[in-house]
Design a protein around this motif. Sequence first.
Motif, mmCIF file in Angstrom:
data_model
loop_
_atom_site.group_PDB
_atom_site.id
_atom_site.type_symbol
_atom_site.label_atom_id
_atom_site.label_comp_id
_atom_site.label_asym_id
_atom_site.label_seq_id
_atom_site.Cartn_x
_atom_site.Cartn_y
_atom_site.Cartn_z
ATOM 1 N N ASP A 123 0.868 -1.179 0.000
ATOM 2 C CA ASP A 123 0.000 0.000 0.000
ATOM 3 C C ASP A 123 0.909 1.235 0.000
ATOM 4 O O ASP A 123 2.144 1.112 -0.069
ATOM 5 C CB ASP A 123 -0.902 -0.037 1.248
ATOM 6 C CG ASP A 123 -2.168 0.816 1.084
ATOM 7 O OD1 ASP A 123 -2.176 1.729 0.246
ATOM 8 O OD2 ASP A 123 -3.137 0.558 1.817
ATOM 9 N N LEU A 124 0.332 2.406 0.071
ATOM 10 C CA LEU A 124 1.100 3.652 0.158
ATOM 11 C C LEU A 124 2.162 3.523 1.250
ATOM 12 O O LEU A 124 1.838 3.201 2.392
ATOM 13 C CB LEU A 124 0.159 4.808 0.494
ATOM 14 C CG LEU A 124 0.791 6.169 0.820
ATOM 15 C CD1 LEU A 124 1.512 6.731 -0.398
ATOM 16 C CD2 LEU A 124 -0.279 7.134 1.318
ATOM 17 N N VAL A 125 3.420 3.721 0.895
ATOM 18 C CA VAL A 125 4.489 3.537 1.873
ATOM 19 C C VAL A 125 4.750 4.842 2.631
ATOM 20 O O VAL A 125 4.590 5.935 2.099
ATOM 21 C CB VAL A 125 5.794 3.025 1.227
ATOM 22 C CG1 VAL A 125 5.556 1.674 0.554
ATOM 23 C CG2 VAL A 125 6.358 4.015 0.225
ATOM 24 N N GLU A 126 5.166 4.673 3.874
ATOM 25 C CA GLU A 126 5.363 5.792 4.794
ATOM 26 C C GLU A 126 6.270 6.879 4.202
ATOM 27 O O GLU A 126 5.959 8.065 4.271
ATOM 28 C CB GLU A 126 5.984 5.246 6.080
ATOM 29 C CG GLU A 126 5.665 6.014 7.319
ATOM 30 C CD GLU A 126 6.094 5.236 8.557
ATOM 31 O OE1 GLU A 126 5.242 5.042 9.422
ATOM 32 O OE2 GLU A 126 7.268 4.821 8.630
ATOM 33 N N ASP A 127 7.367 6.470 3.582
ATOM 34 C CA ASP A 127 8.347 7.438 3.099
ATOM 35 C C ASP A 127 7.883 8.190 1.847
ATOM 36 O O ASP A 127 8.535 9.153 1.426
ATOM 37 C CB ASP A 127 9.685 6.749 2.826
ATOM 38 C CG ASP A 127 10.421 6.399 4.123
ATOM 39 O OD1 ASP A 127 9.799 6.482 5.199
ATOM 40 O OD2 ASP A 127 11.608 6.035 4.049
ATOM 41 N N ALA A 128 6.770 7.751 1.242
ATOM 42 C CA ALA A 128 6.236 8.449 0.065
ATOM 43 C C ALA A 128 4.920 9.154 0.391
ATOM 44 O O ALA A 128 4.249 9.675 -0.501
ATOM 45 C CB ALA A 128 6.023 7.464 -1.078
ATOM 46 N N LYS A 129 4.588 9.193 1.670
ATOM 47 C CA LYS A 129 3.305 9.759 2.091
ATOM 48 C C LYS A 129 3.121 11.195 1.623
ATOM 49 O O LYS A 129 2.077 11.565 1.072
ATOM 50 C CB LYS A 129 3.189 9.681 3.621
ATOM 51 C CG LYS A 129 1.902 10.287 4.168
ATOM 52 C CD LYS A 129 1.916 10.321 5.692
ATOM 53 C CE LYS A 129 0.724 11.113 6.213
ATOM 54 N NZ LYS A 129 0.797 11.342 7.659
ATOM 55 N N HIS A 187 -6.107 5.721 3.006
ATOM 56 C CA HIS A 187 -5.105 4.655 3.069
ATOM 57 C C HIS A 187 -4.130 4.958 4.207
ATOM 58 O O HIS A 187 -3.554 6.047 4.265
ATOM 59 C CB HIS A 187 -4.323 4.564 1.757
ATOM 60 C CG HIS A 187 -5.104 3.970 0.634
ATOM 61 N ND1 HIS A 187 -4.777 2.776 0.039
ATOM 62 C CD2 HIS A 187 -6.222 4.408 0.000
ATOM 63 C CE1 HIS A 187 -5.649 2.509 -0.922
ATOM 64 N NE2 HIS A 187 -6.536 3.491 -0.967
ATOM 65 N N THR A 188 -3.957 4.011 5.104
ATOM 66 C CA THR A 188 -2.996 4.169 6.195
ATOM 67 C C THR A 188 -1.613 3.811 5.675
ATOM 68 O O THR A 188 -1.404 2.684 5.210
ATOM 69 C CB THR A 188 -3.355 3.247 7.377
ATOM 70 O OG1 THR A 188 -4.691 3.518 7.785
ATOM 71 C CG2 THR A 188 -2.400 3.464 8.538
ATOM 72 N N PRO A 189 -0.657 4.739 5.714
ATOM 73 C CA PRO A 189 0.672 4.444 5.184
ATOM 74 C C PRO A 189 1.329 3.248 5.880
ATOM 75 O O PRO A 189 1.207 3.068 7.085
ATOM 76 C CB PRO A 189 1.455 5.740 5.457
ATOM 77 C CG PRO A 189 0.410 6.800 5.523
ATOM 78 C CD PRO A 189 -0.775 6.140 6.168
ATOM 79 N N VAL A 190 2.009 2.450 5.093
ATOM 80 C CA VAL A 190 2.681 1.254 5.603
ATOM 81 C C VAL A 190 4.063 1.635 6.131
ATOM 82 O O VAL A 190 4.841 2.285 5.413
ATOM 83 C CB VAL A 190 2.849 0.203 4.488
ATOM 84 C CG1 VAL A 190 3.511 -1.053 5.031
ATOM 85 C CG2 VAL A 190 1.517 -0.134 3.857
ATOM 86 N N PRO A 191 4.402 1.248 7.366
ATOM 87 C CA PRO A 191 5.750 1.510 7.886
ATOM 88 C C PRO A 191 6.810 0.855 7.003
ATOM 89 O O PRO A 191 6.604 -0.269 6.512
ATOM 90 C CB PRO A 191 5.723 0.868 9.277
ATOM 91 C CG PRO A 191 4.277 0.791 9.644
ATOM 92 C CD PRO A 191 3.545 0.574 8.353
ATOM 93 N N MET A 192 7.920 1.536 6.799
ATOM 94 C CA MET A 192 8.938 1.035 5.882
ATOM 95 C C MET A 192 9.513 -0.312 6.321
ATOM 96 O O MET A 192 9.880 -1.129 5.474
ATOM 97 C CB MET A 192 10.058 2.068 5.732
ATOM 98 C CG MET A 192 9.644 3.324 4.980
ATOM 99 S SD MET A 192 8.959 3.017 3.319
ATOM 100 C CE MET A 192 10.431 2.487 2.437
ATOM 101 N N ASN A 193 9.574 -0.564 7.623
ATOM 102 C CA ASN A 193 10.116 -1.853 8.060
ATOM 103 C C ASN A 193 9.230 -3.020 7.607
ATOM 104 O O ASN A 193 9.717 -4.112 7.301
ATOM 105 C CB ASN A 193 10.320 -1.886 9.578
ATOM 106 C CG ASN A 193 9.017 -1.812 10.353
ATOM 107 O OD1 ASN A 193 8.257 -0.851 10.229
ATOM 108 N ND2 ASN A 193 8.742 -2.824 11.162
ATOM 109 N N LYS A 194 7.913 -2.785 7.525
ATOM 110 C CA LYS A 194 7.007 -3.830 7.037
ATOM 111 C C LYS A 194 7.203 -4.067 5.541
ATOM 112 O O LYS A 194 7.138 -5.202 5.069
ATOM 113 C CB LYS A 194 5.545 -3.446 7.297
ATOM 114 C CG LYS A 194 5.104 -3.591 8.739
ATOM 115 C CD LYS A 194 3.596 -3.425 8.893
ATOM 116 C CE LYS A 194 2.848 -4.637 8.373
ATOM 117 N NZ LYS A 194 1.389 -4.585 8.695
#
Length: 200
Positions: free
Chosen positions: A155-161, A171-178
Amino acid sequence: MRILIIGANGTIGRKVTEELSKKNEIIKVGKTSGDLQVDIADSSSIKEMFEKSGKVDAIVCIAGEAKWDDFENLAEEDFYIGIKSKLMGQVNLVRIGRDYLNQGGSFTLTTGILADHPVDKTTSAAMVNGGIHSFVKAVSLELEDGIRINAVSADLVEDAKDKYEDYFPGHTPVPMNKVVDGYKKSVLGKLNGEIIRVLA
């Protein structure tokens, strides 16, 4: 392991490279940077890259372009951007790259949430992602020498939020570690023919 990562300097690629480099030898590949360069929309460029890299244990692609625009604005040529780059680019990486993978090696391709949950202006990108999913499931039945293939679909990644959140309402951003864990699961695990969906 000797791992070739295409898109190693991108938003996701940097984090994946950083994690996998802790215990593996990484060959960083970019369009204009890295240890090697490649234009994945050009099969001769892909062949040249592999000739320089030699045999590897895993090939990871976190690259590929597609046109985002209203459907009514998309000309036929606009669709071919994604078809030539993200879709056929990754297909050709497998088609050509299988000769450069060691026995028991793996491919990890990249798609995204749009294959399952498209949003506005993503007709072309969603089409391409869906095509890659079907390709991965089909070609996994035919690859030989213990070679595996999977796709990571986040899904939308945290670093590209900041760049993309307006396109992805709710859409809840996905943490990069995941996201990184999704790639580790494909490269270091035993999955084959899987779409590894990474959601928040």
